[in-house]
Write an enzyme that holds these catalytic residues in place. Structure first.
Site, PDB file in Angstrom:
ATOM      1  N   ASN A  32      -4.299   6.551  -2.546  1.00  0.00           N
ATOM      2  CA  ASN A  32      -4.941   7.557  -1.711  1.00  0.00           C
ATOM      3  C   ASN A  32      -6.122   8.123  -2.496  1.00  0.00           C
ATOM      4  OD1 ASN A  32      -5.689   9.967  -0.440  1.00  0.00           O
ATOM      5  ND2 ASN A  32      -3.611  10.458   0.201  1.00  0.00           N
ATOM      6  N   HIS A  83      -7.054   6.937   7.277  1.00  0.00           N
ATOM      7  CA  HIS A  83      -6.929   7.525   5.943  1.00  0.00           C
ATOM      8  C   HIS A  83      -5.713   6.904   5.267  1.00  0.00           C
ATOM      9  CE1 HIS A  83      -6.536  10.159   2.619  1.00  0.00           C
ATOM     10  NE2 HIS A  83      -5.505  10.820   3.100  1.00  0.00           N
ATOM     11  N   CYS A 143      -9.509  15.368   3.141  1.00  0.00           N
ATOM     12  CA  CYS A 143      -9.388  13.927   3.378  1.00  0.00           C
ATOM     13  C   CYS A 143     -10.234  13.435   4.550  1.00  0.00           C
ATOM     14  CB  CYS A 143      -7.928  13.550   3.614  1.00  0.00           C
ATOM     15  SG  CYS A 143      -6.873  13.870   2.193  1.00  0.00           S
TER      16      CYS A 143
END
Length: 372
Positions: A329, A299, A156
């Site tokens: 996400n 994030h 990520c």
């Protein structure tokens, strides 16, 4: 023989202060050196020239997932904070990345042939070999240009890591214009048995063209940091596909090893212990206060994670760039997508101070303070 022992013992006593002083000196130097490295910041005069984004046409709503997973109406949106996410139909990661890259280059006013390097910064790969960056180059019609291509993967945090690493190379004069692309197809690797995690993710791509800052302008990376705590290495993982669980073993009772496996509670607990000190240290290195940040671009882990992070770190709601509800996400593409939205919506302007911040499998924390 006894006389030799006495002489050696006397020599050792004579030299002991010297060895002690040397040991203390080396130890003190090591501590000072480590503290110096922790405290120093490397400013890099680089500028984000243009950004681009691509989302697949297929929209999947929270209500659809409620029905698909046999959940109560409203469960998915309440738990994930995601109303809609996008899933690929026929797109490949390279195709999505190429579209985002063309849009970023157009926004930057840069032709694709002017790029010095193409980096794919993604948590998922299109295939094991070659790197996805090479496949993006092919999709861009640059197959005969010789532009170097490679991948940087810290799941990520891949975009943040790539921007950090490549800006150092640019500061050293290795490259002048770099294309960083994060392109993710999360929907193919989800574990539909884990309803808390599978409802979070979406597919898509984002790209940024980074150039050297012209004279008279102030765009720069002020400070950056990354820390990894591998005690959390197995809290978020896909075990299959590498050399530990080879793809040939997929049909031999290893199907679950090839799907995303996450223990959200453990990730949250470990992150909560570390994130405040990490951010405080990063901002201190940059000599930037929280109030000076025009935007915090995190994030997009989950709706709940974003709310808790904002409260725990003491940021104002208007500082946080939250695109979770209509993107989900999107792994490494989340941060550059949120950056793109902040720029497109004119939430940030040239000269503003921004914080890119996230966590990733590893468990890692990463951040960059920059003047846009």
């Amino acid at each position: 023989m006894r006389r030799r022992k006495v002489v050696f013992f006397a020599y050792a006593l004579h030299k002991l202060p010297f060895f002690c002083v040397k040991w203390v000196s080396v130890t003190a130097y090591s501590v000072r050196d480590r503290q110096s490295r922790e405290n120093q910041t490397m400013e890099r005069r680089v500028k984000l020239l243009g950004t681009g984004k691509y989302l697949p046409a297929r929209v999947v709503t929270a209500a659809e997932l409620d029905e698909q997973l046999g959940l109560a109406t409203g469960w998915t949106e309440k738990k994930s904070g995601v109303r809609i996410r996008h899933y690929v139909t026929t797109e490949t990661a390279a195709q999505m990345g190429a579209i985002a890259a063309k849009r970023a280059a157009e926004a930057a006013g840069v032709s694709l042939q002017e790029l010095d390097c193409i980096v794919c910064a993604s948590g998922t790969a299109q295939q094991e070999i070659p790197c996805t960056a090479a496949l993006i180059q092919e999709e861009l019609g640059l197959s005969r240009t010789g532009i170097p291509c490679f991948d940087i993967n810290s799941t990520c945090l891949s975009f943040v890591t790539a921007l950090d690493v490549m800006s150092c190379a640019m500061a050293a004069g290795v490259y002048k214009r770099v294309l960083i692309v994060s392109t993710e197809i999360a929907s193919m690797g989800l574990n539909w048995k884990q309803k808390e995690s599978c409802v979070l993710f979406g597919d898509g791509a984002a790209a940024v063209v980074v150039g050297q800052t012209p004279e008279g302008e102030s765009s720069r990376i002020i400070s950056s940091a990354m820390q990894t705590y591998s005690e959390g290495a197995h809290y978020s993982e896909i075990r299959g596909g590498g050399t530990m669980v080879h793809p040939r073993h997929y049909a031999n009772g290893h199907e679950d090893d090839f799907a995303f496996d996450m223990d959200g509670r453990k990730i949250f607990r470990l992150t909560s212990q570390l994130i405040t000190g990490f951010v405080d240290s990063l901002l201190a290195k940059a000599s930037v206060s929280k109030k000076q940040l025009q935007a915090v671009i995190p994030h997009q882990a989950s709706g709940m994670a974003l709310r808790i992070m904002r409260t725990k770190l003491g940021f104002m709601e208007q500082q946080m760039v939250d695109i979770m509800a209509d993107h989900g996400n999107v792994i490494a593409a989340s941060i550059p997508m949120a950056l793109h939205e902040a720029i497109s919506q004119k939430r940030v302007a040239r000269g503003d101070c921004l914080l890119l911040l996230g966590t990733s499998a590893g468990l890692s924390l990463g951040g960059i303070v920059l003047e846009y």
